[in-house]
Design an enzyme around this catalytic site. Sequence first.
Site, PDB file in Angstrom:
ATOM      1  N   LEU A  64       0.818  -1.215   0.000  1.00  0.00           N
ATOM      2  CA  LEU A  64       0.000   0.000   0.000  1.00  0.00           C
ATOM      3  C   LEU A  64       0.846   1.256   0.000  1.00  0.00           C
ATOM      4  O   LEU A  64       1.896   1.305   0.628  1.00  0.00           O
ATOM      5  CB  LEU A  64      -0.866   0.033   1.266  1.00  0.00           C
ATOM      6  CG  LEU A  64      -2.006  -0.972   1.350  1.00  0.00           C
ATOM      7  CD1 LEU A  64      -2.556  -1.029   2.766  1.00  0.00           C
ATOM      8  CD2 LEU A  64      -3.107  -0.593   0.377  1.00  0.00           C
ATOM      9  N   LYS A  95     -10.300   1.776   0.835  1.00  0.00           N
ATOM     10  CA  LYS A  95     -10.313   1.173  -0.513  1.00  0.00           C
ATOM     11  C   LYS A  95     -11.519   1.683  -1.280  1.00  0.00           C
ATOM     12  O   LYS A  95     -12.614   1.766  -0.710  1.00  0.00           O
ATOM     13  CB  LYS A  95     -10.414  -0.359  -0.390  1.00  0.00           C
ATOM     14  CG  LYS A  95      -9.197  -0.981   0.244  1.00  0.00           C
ATOM     15  CD  LYS A  95      -9.402  -2.413   0.698  1.00  0.00           C
ATOM     16  CE  LYS A  95      -8.207  -2.828   1.540  1.00  0.00           C
ATOM     17  NZ  LYS A  95      -8.485  -3.923   2.449  1.00  0.00           N
ATOM     18  N   LYS A 111      -5.508  -0.815   9.884  1.00  0.00           N
ATOM     19  CA  LYS A 111      -4.326  -1.458   9.307  1.00  0.00           C
ATOM     20  C   LYS A 111      -3.660  -2.230  10.433  1.00  0.00           C
ATOM     21  O   LYS A 111      -3.086  -1.631  11.351  1.00  0.00           O
ATOM     22  CB  LYS A 111      -3.382  -0.407   8.723  1.00  0.00           C
ATOM     23  CG  LYS A 111      -2.197  -1.019   8.021  1.00  0.00           C
ATOM     24  CD  LYS A 111      -1.477   0.027   7.187  1.00  0.00           C
ATOM     25  CE  LYS A 111      -0.406  -0.590   6.307  1.00  0.00           C
ATOM     26  NZ  LYS A 111       0.592  -1.354   7.011  1.00  0.00           N
TER      27      LYS A 111
HETATM   28  S1  IVH Z   1      -5.012  -4.135   1.915  1.00  0.00           S
HETATM   29  C1  IVH Z   1      -3.940  -4.331  -2.092  1.00  0.00           C
HETATM   30  N1  IVH Z   1      -5.957  -3.868   4.340  1.00  0.00           N
HETATM   31  O1  IVH Z   1      -0.473  -3.868   5.202  1.00  0.00           O
HETATM   32  C2  IVH Z   1      -3.967  -4.059  -0.764  1.00  0.00           C
HETATM   33  N2  IVH Z   1      -3.671  -4.418   4.073  1.00  0.00           N
HETATM   34  O2  IVH Z   1       1.358  -2.068   3.869  1.00  0.00           O
HETATM   35  C3  IVH Z   1      -3.024  -4.670   0.174  1.00  0.00           C
HETATM   36  N3  IVH Z   1      -2.451  -4.740   6.148  1.00  0.00           N
HETATM   37  O3  IVH Z   1       0.717  -6.205   2.885  1.00  0.00           O
HETATM   38  C4  IVH Z   1      -3.595  -5.040   1.417  1.00  0.00           C
HETATM   39  N4  IVH Z   1      -4.124  -4.365   7.507  1.00  0.00           N
HETATM   40  O4  IVH Z   1      -0.309  -7.134   5.050  1.00  0.00           O
HETATM   41  C5  IVH Z   1      -4.883  -4.132   3.586  1.00  0.00           C
HETATM   42  N5  IVH Z   1      -6.927  -3.661   6.430  1.00  0.00           N
HETATM   43  C6  IVH Z   1      -5.852  -3.910   5.678  1.00  0.00           C
HETATM   44  C7  IVH Z   1      -4.589  -4.212   6.252  1.00  0.00           C
HETATM   45  C8  IVH Z   1      -3.512  -4.464   5.393  1.00  0.00           C
HETATM   46  C9  IVH Z   1      -2.846  -4.681   7.424  1.00  0.00           C
HETATM   47  C10 IVH Z   1      -1.076  -5.028   5.692  1.00  0.00           C
HETATM   48  C11 IVH Z   1      -1.011  -6.039   4.576  1.00  0.00           C
HETATM   49  C12 IVH Z   1      -0.237  -5.365   3.477  1.00  0.00           C
HETATM   50  C13 IVH Z   1       0.422  -4.242   4.194  1.00  0.00           C
HETATM   51  C14 IVH Z   1       0.680  -3.087   3.252  1.00  0.00           C
END
Ligand code: IVH
Length: 676
Positions: A84, A288, A118
Amino acid sequence: MDIKKITRNAESILEQIKYHNNLYYNLDKSEISDAKYDELISNLKDLKNKYPDILKNIDLLDKIGGEALAQFTKFTHPSRMLSLDNAMNSNDLESFEKKVQNFLGNKDLKLDYSVEPKIDGLSLNLIYEKGELKEGVTRGNGEVGEVVTNNINTIKEIPKKLNTKNPPKLIEIRGEVFITRDDFDILNKDSDIKFANPRNAAAGSLRQLDKDITSSRPLKFIAHGFGIAEENKNKTYYDTMIEFKRWGIPISPKLQVAKSIKELILIHEDIFQNRNDIPYDIDGLVYKVNFLDLQNRLSFVGKAPRWAIAHKFAAETAVTEIEKIDIQVGRTGALTPVARLKTINVGGVMVSNATLHNFDEIEKKDIREGDKVLIERAGDVIPYIIEVVSDKSKQRKSKFRVPTKCPECESSVVKEKDEVVLRCSGELNCSAQKSERLKHFVSRTALDIDGIGEKQIDLLYKIKLIENFSDIIKIKAKKESIVKLDGWGELSFNNMVNSIDRKKEIFLSKLIYALGIRHIGEKNAKLIAGNFESIDNFKESILASNKDLLKVKLINLDGLGPKAIDSFLEYLSIKSNYNEILELLRVCDVSLEIIKIKKTKISNKTILFTGSLQSMSRAEAKATAERMGAKVVSAISKSTDMLIYGDKPGSKLTKANELKVRVFTENEWIEFTREL
Ligand code: IVH
């Protein structure tokens, strides 16, 4: 013969071996020498040989052999796991939204966003086929991860079978594995192993060769997305997640939908204020674009989707004391002052170093050894010093003196025009620069060799067992000298060699990046490597006699700046560098990266967009065409294969007709690409 005693003895040795395996393989640290470890193994072997009947039911040796030698199996994710981009404030969020609207070609488009915390854990890909859990795979580098299915099977919250009569043929459910703060405290109290924070504890428990250890750890899972999701009839991310919940997959209890950036900021403030009510560590929120058709159109750029952003929480601060200011010499000679601090806990992380960025910063903030300072830590970034909080009217140590000589090689220090950074002029003569380059070569973003780290490089470089990059690849030949060293043995040596051998197969772009040339980061290395038709062609092009030709080639590369070009050519002009590249090409298995693009009717076709498009932006049109293998150009010529025109196309359309280039209206183009 006391059968009980013999069994207990064998079990106790086995426990010790497991304990040290865990330290060595999963926590990257050891408490005993290899010799001691080997002794434990041979004691157990001896016992088994001596009492084969008593110990026959405890299949100890096979298990240890498997554990010690088996690394995790690698697995290519059916679709790439993305990361992200970050936003720190409302400006960043607004510019994120603008980019989305611009890309979609509608500046006033109202967007719905899903919101979730997150989680600070480890991402995991769960692959379900016809509703059955087939594999659990760590993220790895996003393309290839490690199979941890056996361990995942011990996490009660992850269903082995989806609770639905109509499961999709294939679905990748992605989420975070983590440990709650309370469970972390209990675990650290009860166990011999001390983890620095819950994230490390979760990682150590999941990337674990002994699934029994995993099963004894309180791992939790929350889904936060999906990769391939066949037959998904939901229109939004939110609805898909709610369906996952019905299937028995844990989702965030905080998942919600917001209708504007304003609403997102209110939710962010609220969750930040109340984050202690959430039992696990979170470091921000993830937003998102909710509609999946928009997500598909937005797709991704680099490693991050255009449709999502992480809105991080503000940094944590604390006050501590500077014990000492050291100067570090980087691989390109940059001198960076580092403050060694009295260790302090900043928002759950123990901090003992802070970067001072450069010498101007020390001067500007008047930072001195012995000062009390306010430090800030945001996420994983190295903490930095905000200000001195000591009473400046009281007696302090003298001002920090900017070095005029490199602290490592004593070469003079230079400052280039328009730069704040001081550099050691020693280049190839500076041992610090050389060893930093070697460290960069094996580091995660370069060859990613996990069996050899900074400590090992420092040692092997100091005693001249490795001097050049290729010495690392050829390390096997130094076996005799290395296994004799303190703290080394057959086991750790073989592990190092295995991990080096596994990473020898690389793309040319990685190799160029791994050389650590100034101004040649990952992006520039890719640009340069993409310029050659074959490895032989690369070899030929870097020959001194072809330097001018190469320069022209590089200048014509879109996106490669003059500093990078000069730096690359200067590097090649040094004979020893050039020879080292040849040696690396000899000892590694280097290939060109073939970008996997769907083969379609427009693969390799040259196409041009003109006029203003109604249903999408130019950026989207270009990205979509490129994904289908086309080359998008901006000027019309005889070699253009297709021209797509929107409103007010102007002279390019006339020219295209003259040149008999195939032309499409925007709608005809959309129809055409739908059939591809
Ligand atoms: S979305 C395409 N949602 O953060 C989107 N990631 O910095 C990728 N993570 O690799 C993931 N909580 O392991 C998403 N609610 C959340 C999240 C999350 C933790 C982690 C995930 C990703 C990383 C990116």
